[in-house]
Design an enzyme around this catalytic site. Structure first.
Site, mmCIF file in Angstrom:
data_model
loop_
_atom_site.group_PDB
_atom_site.id
_atom_site.type_symbol
_atom_site.label_atom_id
_atom_site.label_comp_id
_atom_site.label_asym_id
_atom_site.label_seq_id
_atom_site.Cartn_x
_atom_site.Cartn_y
_atom_site.Cartn_z
ATOM 1 N N GLY A 42 0.767 -1.182 0.077
ATOM 2 C CA GLY A 42 -0.008 0.143 -0.008
ATOM 3 C C GLY A 42 0.840 1.310 0.004
ATOM 4 N N THR A 43 1.973 1.331 0.815
ATOM 5 C CA THR A 43 2.887 2.416 0.824
ATOM 6 C C THR A 43 3.439 2.679 -0.486
ATOM 7 O OG1 THR A 43 3.213 1.867 3.159
ATOM 8 C CG2 THR A 43 4.950 3.387 2.001
ATOM 9 N N ASN A 65 -7.857 3.828 9.395
ATOM 10 C CA ASN A 65 -7.505 2.598 10.097
ATOM 11 C C ASN A 65 -7.729 2.589 11.460
ATOM 12 O OD1 ASN A 65 -5.442 4.624 9.867
ATOM 13 N ND2 ASN A 65 -3.888 3.230 10.763
ATOM 14 N N GLN A 100 -8.073 0.394 3.911
ATOM 15 C CA GLN A 100 -8.880 -0.382 4.849
ATOM 16 C C GLN A 100 -10.062 -0.577 4.087
ATOM 17 O OE1 GLN A 100 -7.894 -1.508 7.463
ATOM 18 N NE2 GLN A 100 -6.063 -0.508 8.017
ATOM 19 N N GLY A 150 -2.720 -6.083 -0.202
ATOM 20 C CA GLY A 150 -3.023 -7.391 -0.067
ATOM 21 C C GLY A 150 -3.426 -8.137 1.438
ATOM 22 N N HIS A 151 -2.449 -7.595 2.097
ATOM 23 C CA HIS A 151 -2.444 -8.266 3.553
ATOM 24 C C HIS A 151 -3.596 -7.760 4.392
ATOM 25 C CE1 HIS A 151 -0.571 -5.228 6.353
ATOM 26 N NE2 HIS A 151 -0.283 -4.719 5.136
ATOM 27 N N THR A 171 10.319 -7.507 -11.679
ATOM 28 C CA THR A 171 9.785 -8.813 -12.012
ATOM 29 C C THR A 171 8.673 -9.018 -11.012
ATOM 30 O OG1 THR A 171 11.931 -9.687 -12.755
ATOM 31 C CG2 THR A 171 10.249 -11.376 -12.082
ATOM 32 N N CYS A 174 2.773 5.006 23.521
ATOM 33 C CA CYS A 174 3.770 3.773 24.019
ATOM 34 C C CYS A 174 3.703 2.826 23.152
ATOM 35 C CB CYS A 174 3.563 3.318 25.412
ATOM 36 S SG CYS A 174 4.151 4.381 26.762
#
Lengths: 292, 403
Positions: B73-74, B152, B180, B201-202, B238, B326
């Site tokens: 995505g990035t 997100n 998202q 994809g993930h 590729t 944190c």
């Protein structure tokens, strides 16, 4: 997930001295901007001899803030106020078998709460004398404010200068862009332009020759040795190949499930002691390389 | 599914077993380079073509050549924004929002150093944009508008289709980070004015390391990676054929599951939310609950801190995420929480539960039972909390010296 030691986890899951102390005669309220964490430390001090009879904490914060608070109260109970004031944030971190660099400020907050509580007991006003900024160098836990102030105070001009003055950037080097950004900003305030080709204002740190470097590695290992021997283990230096330092874990350390963690700790000590990034590897890997 | 209860699907998703099965041959017998002429390459080439059509169908794109496979995505976000700037060098402004994913936000902040003017649209307390402000910013100095489709952290949806129309009327390219939203919100790009769209994809049960940039036919484009002729010369390198095949299958399954996501998954989310809100005092839903993804729920627990909550949840095998500073290693609590003006004492305690179609109602009930004692345990440690509730005027009763 953070790389918390077992001791940190243990103090987080079962904190000691949680809650306010009954009949407290010293209170310290402090917070850390960099995490939004905050801590109230309450003490019951014996007015006769200034001994801390009881200590309790209330913390709004993350796992390591709660663990640091718990550790602090354990450390200082029974101490006199003067002795307690000598407790450093590193003592708190050491008590917990270390904290991740991003979390060191949790131990700083603990020390400040103690100072604030003592000041409160003595009727003094406590003023914080340090400011925290964004963490830039993760190898040595150096933040932006510290770098900026050092650059200003010493007229630094290059990343190398910053490393020599603060250690920041002396490890994995991934933060060099961040350090350059700070240099650009500070130099611009003085009407100057950052130029990476400027010669460093600091003297080159004397580079160790091979023999000196190995001697230094052995000195550092010797300084860790007592900790390992306490657990009936030991470490021996086998070989040094550039950035790779091969060691044998012996005694109880050999085959210990915690061996990987121990190696990590040794690596951290060597990186800091040598002021360069090194990898600590078990000597078996040396053999497999030779065979391969 | 692995042991434990996984409610962190906005971070990443489990790869569906059917998808794993589909991609496995492309690590072994189907190893050919899709660019090769011979039979080894040809079969892989055909598989990529099928995957491209599967993604095209999910997005409702007019042509399969509008689908460009990328590595994540990035990469899609960076390609889209940088392409718009390079194709229109005379335009030096960007419009985006303060609640974008770091993939867009960090890039835009970096571009400011290069002299670009970036307009960050602010949000109200519910995370909604001011459309009048947006319209006022549209001008021929703007190269691209980049607005996230679904947030997100809160799941809040932005009216990107409408915003794209206005951008078009002003002659400005429009990109949306839909990482998202894809698979959860019906998308029909051939009926929209969106020029570019990023997906990953993930987030939809395909593996990590594969993404898509949708590029409307005719939209001016400059590649990020130049080299070979892969992806019609628009993304050299590729092809990651196994993962692309997986993403194709994932797109097909996402389309089939769209109704399920918006009924059953939504029902589980609603049950989780109402169950927790009923059992725990002093907590509230962040974002816009009337207009959000069906799988996401973000609850801010006041006077306690998110990482501590996550560690205790994790001990019970429950996985979620937090907007606390944190957990990210950054200085501030989540920029999304700050943008919505959520007070520090609540922003640090915000927890995101994000579900998938692989969760069950039984898991949800277990989480509803697990949360209240954890919150109570941490509040007992909190200086803002008294015997049975927050101390009176908590912010005044405990006002530490901040360093």
């Amino acid at each position: 997930m953070w790389d918390y030691s077992e001791k940190v986890k243990e103090h987080f899951f079962s904190p000691r001295n949680a809650g306010a102390v009954e009949g407290a005669n010293a209170v310290g309220d402090v917070g850390s901007l960099s995490c939004g964490d905050a801590l109230r430390l309450t003490l019951r001090v014996d007015p006769q001899n200034e001994t801390i009879l009881d200590a309790g904490f209330q913390t709004f914060g993350c796992g390591s803030a709660i663990a640091s608070s718990s550790a602090l109260t354990e450390i200082i109970k029974g101490m006199t106020l003067d002795a307690a004031l000598k407790v450093t944030n590193q003592d708190i971190a050491d008590y917990l078998d270390g904290l991740p660099p991003e979390k060191m400020h949790c131990s700083v907050m603990g020390r400040e709460a103690l100072q604030a509580a003592v000041a409160n007991y003595r009727g003094e006003e406590w003023k914080d004398d340090h400011e925290e900024g964004e963490l830039i160098c993760k190898c040595f836990a150096i933040d932006a404010v510290m770098i900026e102030e050092t650059v200003r105070a010493n007229g630094l001009r290059t990343v190398e200068d910053v490393t020599n003055y603060t250690k920041a950037g002396g490890g994995c080097a991934a933060c060099h862009e961040g350090i350059e950004d700070i240099l650009v900003k500070v130099l611009a305030e003085q009407g100057e332009v950052f130029d990476p080709t400027t010669p460093s204002v600091t003297a080159q740190p004397k580079k160790l020759n091979t023999l000196q470097r190995i001697r230094r590695i052995e000195e550092i290992l010797d300084s860790i040795r007592p900790n390992l021997q306490r657990d009936h283990g030991d470490v021996e230096l086998v070989d040094v190949d550039g950035k790779n330092i091969y060691v044998n874990m012996v005694g109880a350390c050999s085959g210990c499930q915690m061996a990987a963690t121990t190696l990590g700790g040794i690596q951290q000590a060597l990186v800091e002691g040598l002021n360069e990034f090194v990898r600590v590897l078990p000597a078996e890997q040396l053999k497999s390389c030779a065979e391969g | 599914m692995a042991e434990g209860i996984y409610l962190d699907n906005n971070a990443t998703t489990m790869v569906s077993p059917e998808i794993v099965e589909e991609m496995l041959p492309f690590f072994s017998e189907q190893f050919g380079n899709p660019s090769s002429l011979h039979q080894f390459g040809d079969k892989v080439g055909r598989a990529l073509k099928k995957a491209r059509q599967q993604v095209q169908t999910l997005l409702g794109a007019e042509h399969d050549s509008e689908i460009i496979f990328t590595s994540c995505g990035t990469e899609s976000d960076s390609t889209a924004i940088l392409s718009a700037l390079r194709a229109q060098p005379e335009r030096k402004e960007i419009i985006t929002t303060v609640v974008e994913h770091p993939a867009v936000l960090t890039l835009c902040q970096h571009l400011e150093k290069d002299g670009y003017k970036v307009h960050y649209l602010t949000v109200d307390k519910r995370g909604r944009l001011d459309m009048q402000r947006y319209k006022d910013l549209l001008s021929d100095r703007v190269a691209v508008v980049s607005v996230v489709w679904a947030n997100n952290e809160t799941g809040t949806l932005f009216p990107v289709e409408e915003m794209a129309v206005w951008a078009h009327e002003a002659g400005i390219m429009f990109h949306t980070d839909a990482v998202q939203a894809v698979g959860k919100v019906p998308i029909n790009l051939k009926e929209s004015a969106i020029d570019m769209l990023s997906l990953s994809g993930h987030k939809l049960h395909a593996p990590k390391g594969v993404g898509v940039l949708y590029l409307r036919r005719g939209a001016r484009f400059r590649p990020l990676l130049r080299g070979g002729h892969q992806e019609r010369g628009r993304r050299a390198g590729t092809e990651n054929s196994a993962s692309i095949v997986a993403l194709g299958k994932a797109a097909e399954m996402a389309l089939e599951s769209m109704t399920f996501e918006n009924t059953f998954v939504k029902a589980m989310r609603d049950r989780l939310e109402s169950g927790i809100l009923a059992a725990v005092s002093h907590c509230f839903v962040t974002g816009d609950p009337t207009n959000r993804l069906p799988n996401t729920c973000n609850i801010a627990f006041e006077f306690i801190e998110g990482e501590a909550i996550l560690l205790l949840l994790n001990k019970l095998g429950i996985a979620a995420s937090s907007g606390s500073a944190c957990t990210s290693g950054s200085l501030e609590p989540s920029h999304v929480m700050r943008a919505m003006d959520i007070p520090y004492t609540a922003a640090h305690g915000s927890i995101r539960f994000s579900l998938s179609r692989y969760n069950t109602m039984e898991e949800i009930e277990r989480v509803i039972t697990a949360v209240p004692p954890i919150v109570a345990q941490l509040r007992k440690l909190s200086p803002y909390w008294g015997e049975n509730g927050p101390v009176e005027e908590p912010e005044k009763a405990f006002a530490p010296t901040y360093a």
